[in-house]
Scaffold this motif. Structure first.
Motif, PDB file in Angstrom:
ATOM      1  N   THR A 165       0.817  -1.215   0.000  1.00  0.00           N
ATOM      2  CA  THR A 165       0.000   0.000   0.000  1.00  0.00           C
ATOM      3  C   THR A 165       0.846   1.258   0.000  1.00  0.00           C
ATOM      4  O   THR A 165       0.347   2.346   0.223  1.00  0.00           O
ATOM      5  CB  THR A 165      -0.930   0.019   1.228  1.00  0.00           C
ATOM      6  OG1 THR A 165      -0.126  -0.098   2.392  1.00  0.00           O
ATOM      7  CG2 THR A 165      -1.925  -1.105   1.169  1.00  0.00           C
ATOM      8  N   LEU A 166       2.146   1.112  -0.264  1.00  0.00           N
ATOM      9  CA  LEU A 166       3.038   2.264  -0.276  1.00  0.00           C
ATOM     10  C   LEU A 166       2.568   3.288  -1.305  1.00  0.00           C
ATOM     11  O   LEU A 166       2.352   2.960  -2.460  1.00  0.00           O
ATOM     12  CB  LEU A 166       4.455   1.806  -0.615  1.00  0.00           C
ATOM     13  CG  LEU A 166       5.568   2.801  -0.326  1.00  0.00           C
ATOM     14  CD1 LEU A 166       5.803   2.903   1.161  1.00  0.00           C
ATOM     15  CD2 LEU A 166       6.839   2.378  -1.027  1.00  0.00           C
ATOM     16  N   GLY A 167       2.409   4.522  -0.864  1.00  0.00           N
ATOM     17  CA  GLY A 167       2.057   5.586  -1.790  1.00  0.00           C
ATOM     18  C   GLY A 167       0.591   5.612  -2.185  1.00  0.00           C
ATOM     19  O   GLY A 167       0.205   6.366  -3.064  1.00  0.00           O
ATOM     20  N   LEU A 168      -0.249   4.772  -1.548  1.00  0.00           N
ATOM     21  CA  LEU A 168      -1.680   4.803  -1.878  1.00  0.00           C
ATOM     22  C   LEU A 168      -2.428   5.670  -0.870  1.00  0.00           C
ATOM     23  O   LEU A 168      -2.021   5.788   0.280  1.00  0.00           O
ATOM     24  CB  LEU A 168      -2.261   3.392  -1.849  1.00  0.00           C
ATOM     25  CG  LEU A 168      -1.694   2.401  -2.860  1.00  0.00           C
ATOM     26  CD1 LEU A 168      -2.447   1.095  -2.756  1.00  0.00           C
ATOM     27  CD2 LEU A 168      -1.804   2.960  -4.276  1.00  0.00           C
ATOM     28  N   ASP A 169      -3.553   6.235  -1.310  1.00  0.00           N
ATOM     29  CA  ASP A 169      -4.329   7.055  -0.381  1.00  0.00           C
ATOM     30  C   ASP A 169      -5.061   6.145   0.601  1.00  0.00           C
ATOM     31  O   ASP A 169      -5.270   4.961   0.334  1.00  0.00           O
ATOM     32  CB  ASP A 169      -5.311   7.933  -1.156  1.00  0.00           C
ATOM     33  CG  ASP A 169      -6.232   7.105  -2.009  1.00  0.00           C
ATOM     34  OD1 ASP A 169      -7.291   6.692  -1.503  1.00  0.00           O
ATOM     35  OD2 ASP A 169      -5.884   6.847  -3.179  1.00  0.00           O
TER      36      ASP A 169
END
Lengths: 329, 262
Positions: A165-169
Motif C-alpha cells: 500500500t506504499l504511496g496509496l491514499d
C-alpha cells in the motif's frame, strides 16, 4: 517438515559485497495465515522476499515454499507463489487484459480456464470495466489493484506483498486490505507481507519484527503488544524536566521525552490518570492515554521509532517516481 | 511444451508493443529511406558504374536492406533495458518460465520486427531501379531472418549486462555505427586500406550484408563486389555459416546471461 508450514526458513543469510543484508534468520509460516514482516527501511525485508521468490540466491541457509527449495526447485516455487512488488511491474503499454493474458500463459493457466479466471480477478478488484484500457492511463491505486489481480490469477499457494500500500491514499489502502482479508477467507491463500505501516501489520496473525538483517521478535500482534506491558500515557507539563524527575521519585516510572512531551507506559493507565492529576506537583497542561501500538513495540525493542523513517522513505519514493516520470533516475 | 508457450508469449508481447508504437515503426523506416534517397540519388552520378549494370543506387539498396535488419535487431535489446527500468522484467523473471525460453523469445521477437522492417524497405526496390523477381523472396527472407536473429541475440545479450538506459544508448551508438559503416553497406570493401579491410573482415555484420547483396543483385555481378578472404571470394553459403555460428554463440551467451539476472 511439518505439513502445516507453507514457508520454512532456516538460518538464511544473504551477503552483498560489504553488507550483511540478512543475518541468519529462521522462521515458519502456517498454511493459510497472514504473516507480516515488519521493520524500518533497509532492515532486509525486501531481500528476504527476493530470496523467497527466487529473484536472488541465498548466501547460505535454506528456505522452502510449499515444500520446494527456493534454491534448487525454482520452477515449482515460482508456480506456487504470486507477487505484488514494491515497485510497479506492469507493462504499461498493454491493456489490463493483455497484461493478465501474458501472466496466465507464462504461469501455465489452462486455456479453458483463462477467460473465467481473468473475469473473476478483474471483478474482484473492480477493474472489469476498464479491461480494454491501456495501463498507462490507470491511477496508482488502479495499477496496484491490477497487480494484485494478476498475482492471484494462477491461484498461488502464497501471495507475497512487498509494501503493497506504499504511496496509496487511505481509502484505497482500506479497500485493498478488505480484499486481501476476504481472499484469505475464500481461497485459503497464505499472505506474506512486508510493511512499515504499523496499523497494517496488525491485520496479520503473526508478525516478525526485523532490524539490521535479524528477526528481533516474532509473535502475534497481541503478544507483541503485551511486551510493552500497559497503556501509553503522554503528558505535557509546564516543566517537563521537573515532572520527569517527580515521576521517577514518586512512582518509580521511567518517562522519556520526545521533545514535546513525556511518554511512559503503565498498567491500567485509566486508573492512574486521576491519581496523577491529584498528586503531581508540576502543573499539567495536557494528558492523554492510548493503547500500545506496534510502533511502541518497535521502539521498545530497538530504541528507535519506525514512523520517522517511514515518512522519510516515502518522500524518497515520491522523489524517485517523479524523477522517473521525467526521464531521470 | 511449456517452454514453447513461454517463448511464444514473450515473442507475442514484444510484437504487440511495437505494433502499438507505430510512430517508432515509421521513424525506423524513415532513416534508411533517407539514406537511400540522399546518398543513392546524390552519389550515383558521381560514382558511375561500380560493376557492369550496377550503379551506386543499385549497389546500396541491398546494403540498406541489410542495415535496416541489422540496426533494428541489434537495437531490439533496448526492450530488456526498458523492462528493467519499468519493472516488468521482474514479472518475467519470477514467472515459471525457463530463462532459456525468455532469451529465445526476446531474440525471436527482435528478429521478427527487424525482418518486417527490412521487408517493408524491400517494397521500395522499383524506385531505385531494381527489379526483384518474387522467386528470390523464399531465399532472401530466411537469410534476412537469420541475420536478424544473430544480431538480435547480440543486442539482447548486451542489454542483459547493461543496467541503465543511458549506458545502453551509449554502448549501442558506440557499436552500431562502426558496425554499419565497416560492413560494406555504403562502399565495396575490396579496395579499402589494409587496416580497414581487417576491421571489415572481423565485423560479423559484413557476413550479413554480403549474402543479401549477392541474392538481390544475382551472384554474377555481385561477386566482384563481394568479400574476399585470402583471395577466396565468400559464397552465400559460407557467409551464412559465419553469421549462423556467430548467432549461435550470441544466443548461448544471451541465455546464460538471463540465467544470472537477479
Amino acid at each position: 517438515m511439518s505439513n502445516s508450514h507453507i514457508i520454512e526458513v532456516e538460518h538464511l543469510v544473504k551477503n552483498y559485497a560489504d553488507l550483511v543484508a540478512v543475518n541468519d534468520i529462521s522462521f515458519a509460516v502456517d498454511d493459510g495465515e497472514v504473516f507480516g514482516l515488519l521493520g524500518p527501511n533497509g532492515a532486509g525485508k525486501t531481500t528476504v522476499i527476493n530470496i523467497l521468490c527466487t529473484l536472488s540466491k541465498p548466501t547460505s541457509g535454506k528456505a522452502l515454499i510449499n515444500g520446494f527449495d527456493v534454491d534448487h526447485q525454482q520452477s515449482q516455487v515460482r508456480q506456487s507463489i504470486g507477487l505484488v512488488f514494491q515497485d510497479p511491474s506492469l507493462d504499461e503499454r498493454l491493456t489490463a487484459l493483455e497484461n493478465l493474458e501474458f501472466h496466465s500463459r507464462v504461469y501455465n493457466v489452462p486455456a479453458s480456464l483463462r477467460k473465467e479466471r481473468v473475469e473473476q480477478v478483474l471483478g474482484m478488484v473492480e477493474l472489469w470495466e476498464r479491461r480494454h484500457d491501456i495501463v498507462k492511463t490507470f491511477s496508482g491505486g488502479m495499477k496496484r489493484r491490477l497487480e494484485l489481480a494478476r498475482g492471484l490469477l494462477h491461484h498461488p499457494k502464497v501471495l507475497f506483498l512487498d509494501e503493497p500500500t506504499l504511496g496509496l491514499d487511505p481509502q484505497t489502502r482500506r479497500r485493498l486490505w478488505d480484499f486481501i482479508l476476504s481472499l484469505r477467507k475464500t481461497e485459503g491463500t497464505t499472505v506474506f507481507l512486508t510493511t512499515h505501516y504499523m496499523d497494517e501489520a496488525e491485520h496479520a496473525n503473526h508478525i516478525a519484527v526485523m532490524d539490521y538483517g535479524k528477526i528481533i521478535a516474532l509473535d502475534s500482534p497481541q503478544g507483541l503488544k503485551g511486551m510493552v506491558g500497559g497503556d501509553m500515557i503522554s503528558l505535557s507539563t509546564v516543566d517537563d524536566q521537573k515532572a520527569q524527575a517527580e515521576l521517577q521519585k514518586r512512582y518509580n516510572i521511567q518517562a522519556r521525552s520526545d521533545g514535546e512531551q513525556l511518554i511512559f507506559e503503565i498498567a491500567n493507565g485509566d486508573r492512574f490518570i486521576p491519581t496523577l492529576t491529584k498528586e503531581l506537583e508540576t502543573e499539567i497542561l495536557s494528558i492523554s492515554l492510548r493503547r500500545p501500538t506496534l510502533d511502541d513495540v518497535f521502539l521498545k525493542l530497538t530504541g528507535r521509532g519506525l514512523r520517522d523513517e517511514g515518512v522519510k522513505s516515502e518522500f524518497k519514493e515520491m522523489a524517485r517516481q517523479f524523477g522517473r516520470r521525467h526521464g531521470r533516475r | 511444451m511449456n517452454n514453447l508457450r513461454g517463448i511464444y508469449t514473450i515473442w507475442y508481447r514484444d510484437i504487440l508493443r511495437v505494433w502499438r508504437d507505430k510512430i517508432r515503426m515509421v521513424s525506423f523506416l524513415a532513416f534508411p529511406l533517407l539514406f537511400l534517397v540522399v546518398f543513392g540519388s546524390g552519389l550515383s552520378g558521381t560514382m558511375g558504374m561500380l560493376a557492369p549494370g550496377i550503379d551506386f543506387s543499385k549497389f546500396m539498396f541491398p546494403g540498406i536492406i541489410g542495415m535496416t535488419v541489422l540496426m533494428t535487431s541489434f537495437m531490439s535489446g533496448v526492450s530488456v533495458v526498458w523492462d528493467r527500468e519499468f519493472g516488468f522484467l521482474k514479472e518475467v523473471l519470477v514467472a515459471p518460465v525457463s530463462r532459456v525460453a525468455v532469451a529465445a523469445g526476446k531474440t525471436l521477437g527482435g528478429a521478427t520486427i527487424a525482418l518486417i522492417q527490412g521487408a517493408v524497405i524491400l517494397l521500395f526496390a522499383p524506385l531505385f531501379g531494381l527489379t526483384l523477381s518474387p522467386g528470390i523472396l523464399p531465399k532472401l527472407l530466411p537469410v534476412m531472418f537469420l541475420v536478424a536473429c544473430a544480431l538480435s541475440a547480440m543486442g539482447i545479450f548486451l542489454a542483459t549486462r547493461i543496467k541503465s538506459m543511458e549506458a545502453h544508448q551509449a554502448v549501442m551508438q558506440l557499436l552500431v555505427f562502426p558496425m554499419v559503416f565497416l560492413s560494406g553497406v555504403f562502399f565495396p570493401v575490396n579496395n579499402v586500406p589494409t587496416w580497414m579491410g581487417v576491421l571489415v573482415r572481423i565485423n560479423p555484420a559484413t557476413y550479413g550484408i554480403d549474402p543479401i547483396r549477392q541474392l538481390m543483385l544475382g551472384a554474377e555481378p555481385a561477386s566482384s563486389l563481394g568479400i574476399t578472404i585470402f583471395g577466396h571470394t565468400m559464397s552465400i553459403g559460407e557467409d551464412l555459416m559465419v553469421i549462423a555460428a556467430f548467432g549461435l554463440v550470441m544466443v548461448i551467451l544471451a541465455m546464460w546471461s538471463f540465467g544470472t539476472q537477479e
